[in-house]
Design a protein around this motif. Structure first.
Motif, short mmCIF file in Angstrom:
data_model
loop_
_atom_site.label_atom_id
_atom_site.label_comp_id
_atom_site.label_asym_id
_atom_site.label_seq_id
_atom_site.Cartn_x
_atom_site.Cartn_y
_atom_site.Cartn_z
N THR A 69 -5.00 61.49 -38.97
CA THR A 69 -3.65 61.32 -39.31
C THR A 69 -3.44 62.12 -40.82
O THR A 69 -2.80 62.73 -41.23
N TRP A 70 -4.44 61.53 -41.58
CA TRP A 70 -4.26 61.81 -43.01
C TRP A 70 -4.59 63.34 -43.41
O TRP A 70 -3.84 63.98 -44.16
N ILE A 71 -5.60 63.83 -42.50
CA ILE A 71 -6.12 65.19 -42.74
C ILE A 71 -5.02 66.02 -42.16
O ILE A 71 -4.42 66.94 -42.98
N TYR A 72 -4.22 65.84 -40.97
CA TYR A 72 -3.21 66.49 -40.53
C TYR A 72 -1.89 66.33 -41.40
O TYR A 72 -1.22 67.53 -41.27
N ARG A 73 -1.71 65.56 -42.10
CA ARG A 73 -0.56 65.36 -42.92
C ARG A 73 -0.71 66.08 -44.09
O ARG A 73 0.02 67.10 -44.51
N ILE A 74 -1.97 66.26 -44.63
CA ILE A 74 -2.26 67.23 -45.98
C ILE A 74 -2.17 68.53 -45.45
O ILE A 74 -1.58 69.41 -46.27
N ALA A 75 -2.61 69.01 -44.04
CA ALA A 75 -2.52 70.27 -43.74
C ALA A 75 -1.10 70.79 -43.54
O ALA A 75 -0.91 71.94 -43.83
N THR A 76 -0.29 69.75 -42.85
CA THR A 76 0.99 70.16 -42.67
C THR A 76 1.85 70.36 -44.07
O THR A 76 2.63 71.46 -44.35
N ASN A 77 1.57 69.42 -45.01
CA ASN A 77 2.26 69.67 -46.36
C ASN A 77 1.93 70.89 -47.03
O ASN A 77 2.42 71.47 -47.58
N ILE A 78 0.45 71.37 -46.80
CA ILE A 78 0.20 72.55 -47.68
C ILE A 78 0.70 73.73 -47.01
O ILE A 78 1.42 74.78 -47.56
N GLY A 151 -0.27 69.55 -29.13
CA GLY A 151 -0.38 68.18 -28.09
C GLY A 151 -0.33 66.77 -28.82
O GLY A 151 -0.99 66.17 -28.30
N PHE A 152 -0.08 66.82 -29.97
CA PHE A 152 -0.01 65.63 -30.57
C PHE A 152 0.96 64.72 -29.98
O PHE A 152 1.96 65.07 -29.47
N ILE A 157 2.53 62.37 -34.56
CA ILE A 157 3.59 63.07 -35.43
C ILE A 157 4.25 62.31 -36.28
O ILE A 157 4.42 62.50 -37.57
N ALA A 158 4.55 61.14 -35.73
CA ALA A 158 5.42 60.29 -36.87
C ALA A 158 4.47 59.74 -38.05
O ALA A 158 5.00 59.74 -39.14
N LYS A 159 3.18 59.43 -37.43
CA LYS A 159 2.34 59.12 -38.73
C LYS A 159 2.17 60.31 -39.69
O LYS A 159 1.85 60.21 -40.94
N ILE A 160 1.71 61.39 -39.07
CA ILE A 160 1.59 62.73 -40.01
C ILE A 160 2.94 62.93 -40.81
O ILE A 160 2.66 63.31 -41.98
N THR A 161 4.05 62.97 -40.39
CA THR A 161 5.14 63.50 -41.15
C THR A 161 5.66 62.38 -41.83
O THR A 161 6.59 62.67 -42.90
#
Length: 196
Positions: A69-78, A151-152, A157-161
């Motif tokens: 979740t942490w990695i995907y959040r960083i990726a989406t923010n970038i 496919g998340f 998605i809630a955690k990532i965003t």
């Protein structure tokens, strides 16, 4: 080695443990960037930037969420930062001819087995859908990509965003409705052009 042990070693500066830790995330991070940005070269750079940022700040990861979740959040923010930087800048379509000194040439589509007509139809449909996704707002584009393409789960998605799950579901619903309308409008415009 399990993820928890690799994470502990990576936090202490073990580069080999870090490489093992992120190995399983590289393809998905690249795919998120590719769908958000639409260009493989840029997506590769943004994926690299994601892992550099993860490496630099892994010591600050508090393990309050899953590592993924942490990695995907960083990726989406970038990716979102990159999209904001690009607003107002001219982009070149992949369907545009390549200009040479002595004229123009069309981009070629490699034959992958199916008939040229089937390939052209599939590519045209994919292009229309990708173009329509590109017209969505950033938050709608993000949730459509994460849910319908990557496919998340709603929870992931809630955690990532960082949004409540109900908000995520609502955004996905609105994004799908917007996408449906955009595609419908494009089909109607195309039909009008054929009638003329």
């Amino acid at each position: 080695m399990n993820e928890g042990l690799l994470l502990e070693k990576a936090k202490k500066g073990d580069v080999e443990a870090f490489e093992q830790l992120i190995a399983g995330y590289q393809k998905r991070v690249f795919n998120i960037a590719l769908k958000m940005i639409g260009n493989p070269e840029d997506a590769s750079e943004l994926a690299q930037e994601t892992f550099i940022r993860v490496f630099k700040s892994i010591g600050k990861f508090k393990e309050e969420s899953l590592f993924s979740t942490w990695i995907y959040r960083i990726a989406t923010n970038i990716c979102l930062d990159e999209l904001r930087k690009r607003k107002g800048k001219k982009e070149i379509s992949l369907d545009e001819d390549i200009k040479l000194e002595n004229g123009e040439v069309s981009r070629q589509i490699e034959d992958t087995g199916p008939s040229p007509e089937a390939v052209a139809e599939r590519n045209e449909l994919r292009r229309k859908v990708n173009d329509a996704i590109g017209l969505l707002t950033e938050e709608h584009r993000l949730v459509i990509i994460m849910r319908d393409i990557q496919g998340f789960s709603y929870e992931e998605i809630a955690k990532i965003t960082g949004c409540p799950e109900g908000t995520v579901k609502s955004r996905i619903n609105r994004a799908r409705q917007s996408l449906k309308q955009l595609l419908k409008d494009r089909v109607e415009l195309l039909n009008e052009e054929y009638v003329k």
